[in-house]
Design a protein around this motif. Structure first.
Motif, PDB file in Angstrom:
ATOM      1  N   PRO A  14      -7.279  -1.682  -9.315  1.00  0.00           N
ATOM      2  CA  PRO A  14      -7.508  -1.982  -7.899  1.00  0.00           C
ATOM      3  C   PRO A  14      -6.661  -1.100  -6.998  1.00  0.00           C
ATOM      4  O   PRO A  14      -5.623  -0.575  -7.423  1.00  0.00           O
ATOM      5  CB  PRO A  14      -7.099  -3.459  -7.779  1.00  0.00           C
ATOM      6  N   PRO A  15      -7.069  -0.931  -5.749  1.00  0.00           N
ATOM      7  CA  PRO A  15      -6.289  -0.112  -4.815  1.00  0.00           C
ATOM      8  C   PRO A  15      -4.951  -0.755  -4.498  1.00  0.00           C
ATOM      9  O   PRO A  15      -4.848  -1.972  -4.352  1.00  0.00           O
ATOM     10  CB  PRO A  15      -7.183  -0.034  -3.576  1.00  0.00           C
ATOM     11  N   HIS A  16      -3.938   0.082  -4.392  1.00  0.00           N
ATOM     12  CA  HIS A  16      -2.580  -0.405  -4.149  1.00  0.00           C
ATOM     13  C   HIS A  16      -1.839   0.634  -3.325  1.00  0.00           C
ATOM     14  O   HIS A  16      -1.542   1.731  -3.813  1.00  0.00           O
ATOM     15  CB  HIS A  16      -1.873  -0.654  -5.489  1.00  0.00           C
ATOM     16  N   VAL A  17      -1.575   0.313  -2.068  1.00  0.00           N
ATOM     17  CA  VAL A  17      -0.887   1.223  -1.156  1.00  0.00           C
ATOM     18  C   VAL A  17       0.612   1.000  -1.271  1.00  0.00           C
ATOM     19  O   VAL A  17       1.093  -0.139  -1.205  1.00  0.00           O
ATOM     20  CB  VAL A  17      -1.351   1.000   0.296  1.00  0.00           C
ATOM     21  N   ILE A  18       1.343   2.099  -1.400  1.00  0.00           N
ATOM     22  CA  ILE A  18       2.792   2.019  -1.590  1.00  0.00           C
ATOM     23  C   ILE A  18       3.479   2.921  -0.575  1.00  0.00           C
ATOM     24  O   ILE A  18       3.276   4.142  -0.566  1.00  0.00           O
ATOM     25  CB  ILE A  18       3.182   2.461  -3.018  1.00  0.00           C
ATOM     26  N   ILE A  38      -5.578   4.082   9.848  1.00  0.00           N
ATOM     27  CA  ILE A  38      -5.870   2.652   9.841  1.00  0.00           C
ATOM     28  C   ILE A  38      -4.624   1.852   9.478  1.00  0.00           C
ATOM     29  O   ILE A  38      -3.645   2.371   8.941  1.00  0.00           O
ATOM     30  CB  ILE A  38      -7.040   2.304   8.897  1.00  0.00           C
ATOM     31  N   LYS A  39      -4.674   0.580   9.774  1.00  0.00           N
ATOM     32  CA  LYS A  39      -3.565  -0.336   9.501  1.00  0.00           C
ATOM     33  C   LYS A  39      -3.437  -0.592   8.006  1.00  0.00           C
ATOM     34  O   LYS A  39      -4.361  -0.330   7.236  1.00  0.00           O
ATOM     35  CB  LYS A  39      -3.806  -1.671  10.220  1.00  0.00           C
ATOM     36  N   CYS A  45       2.858  -1.738   1.511  1.00  0.00           N
ATOM     37  CA  CYS A  45       2.484  -0.792   2.565  1.00  0.00           C
ATOM     38  C   CYS A  45       3.382  -1.026   3.774  1.00  0.00           C
ATOM     39  O   CYS A  45       3.549  -2.169   4.230  1.00  0.00           O
ATOM     40  CB  CYS A  45       1.028  -0.990   2.951  1.00  0.00           C
ATOM     41  N   GLU A  46       3.988   0.033   4.289  1.00  0.00           N
ATOM     42  CA  GLU A  46       4.883  -0.067   5.443  1.00  0.00           C
ATOM     43  C   GLU A  46       4.096   0.209   6.723  1.00  0.00           C
ATOM     44  O   GLU A  46       3.605   1.324   6.927  1.00  0.00           O
ATOM     45  CB  GLU A  46       6.039   0.916   5.302  1.00  0.00           C
ATOM     46  N   SER A  47       3.996  -0.779   7.564  1.00  0.00           N
ATOM     47  CA  SER A  47       3.225  -0.659   8.800  1.00  0.00           C
ATOM     48  C   SER A  47       3.937   0.224   9.813  1.00  0.00           C
ATOM     49  O   SER A  47       5.163   0.340   9.813  1.00  0.00           O
ATOM     50  CB  SER A  47       2.991  -2.034   9.419  1.00  0.00           C
TER      51      SER A  47
END
Length: 320
Positions: free
Chosen positions: A67-71, A250-251, A259-261
């Motif tokens: 699965p997708p995983h933003v780091i 995108i957010k 994920c760091e906003s």
């Protein structure tokens, strides 16, 4: 993972660029690609702690499975489980295929597909030409960008898609059209049209969009020409370069805990003379070369990225 575009893309994508300093966004965007990219040579010591992380991520041709995983952050991170935007769709075509940068979080892929269909239908825009998104596992790029590292950024050319299928050679050689006047103070009325506003407005109205970066002259034109609801203008931010394309960010997707906003933009339009003054100052439009050239900023190492990016690099390739 969406694999519809992987095999055709890998025919020409062994990373066409072989190093060198990062360039301004538009300068790199206009750099021509090649139909015969040369693979990067093997690293002598890939475990060297001083090695630039871009050398490691630039050699990954496929994403990880799962699965997708933003780091991490837009300019310091990576992505697992990235998805490929198909290189050709009903209302979009990907440019510079040799770079292998049409990867992103599925939310970004879905947004580009949705946006291209919407502006085609509602604004009469023939279709979107898509520039750089991210590498298969994100991370720093060997050339071109400081951001685009976590699959949540994408460049969209301000040149409408031709009403035909572009050849691979055309996708490498074709240049986008300049939107900014020679004096840099406004848009070029010979190339800018009301439909350009419609396309950027449609992108900014997407709820998931955090920011859109454009040249200050384009922001100035949007401020002058926008009618009705102008709330979307708060998302459109002036930025160096971006004369030929706009940059969508995108957010952090829901559930992306690593994920760091980015701090949300102020809700104001950003259209006052004060807001734009810096971008049209002489120091920005006509910068003087420094008396002493600054030392190049050292590239990010793997140790400077979030620790889980090591696992992303080490994970096996997803099956095409």
């Amino acid at each position: 993972m969406n694999v519809r575009a992987i095999l055709p893309l890998l025919l020409v994508s062994a990373i066409a660029v072989l190093g060198g300093p990062a360039t301004a966004p538009d300068a790199f965007a206009q750099t021509k690609g090649t139909l015969h990219p040369k693979p990067l040579p093997p690293l002598t010591n890939p475990d060297d702690p001083s090695l630039a992380a871009k050398q490691l991520f630039g050699r990954k041709m496929l994403p990880t499975a799962g699965p997708p995983h933003v780091i991490g952050f837009y300019a310091k991170g990576c992505i697992a489980g990235a998805e490929a935007l198909p290189i050709t769709g009903p209302t979009w075509q990907v440019m510079r295929l040799s770079r292998n940068r049409n990867w992103a979080h599925p939310a970004m892929v879905a947004l580009l597909e949705r946006l291209s269909a919407r502006v085609h239908k509602d604004a009469g825009w023939p279709g979107l030409l898509i520039g750089d998104m991210a590498q298969p596992r994100g991370g720093p790029m060997i050339t071109g960008h400081a951001s685009h590292q976590i699959g949540l950024d994408a460049d969209v050319w301000l040149t409408p898609m031709p009403n035909r299928l572009l050849s691979r050679n055309e996708r490498e050689d074709m240049s986008a059209v300049m939107m900014v006047r020679r004096d840099r103070l406004d848009i070029d009325p010979h190339t800018w049209t009301p439909r350009h506003l419609s396309v950027i407005r449609a992108a900014a109205r997407e709820p998931s969009v955090e920011r859109i970066f454009v040249n200050a002259a384009i922001k100035k034109a949007l401020c002058r020409e926008a009618r009705g609801d102008r709330s979307w203008l708060s998302k459109v931010r002036p930025m160096y370069g971006h004369d030929y394309h706009f940059h969508i960010r995108i957010k952090c997707p829901p559930g992306s805990r690593q994920c760091e906003s980015q701090t949300p933009p102020k809700p104001t339009e950003g259209c006052s003379a004060h807001d734009l003054a810096y971008w049209f100052s002489d120091a920005v439009l006509h910068p003087k070369p420094p008396k002493v050239p600054p030392k190049p900023k050292p590239p990010l190492t793997l140790a400077q990225l979030p620790s889980d990016c090591r696992q992303v690099l080490a994970a096996p390739d997803a099956r095409p």
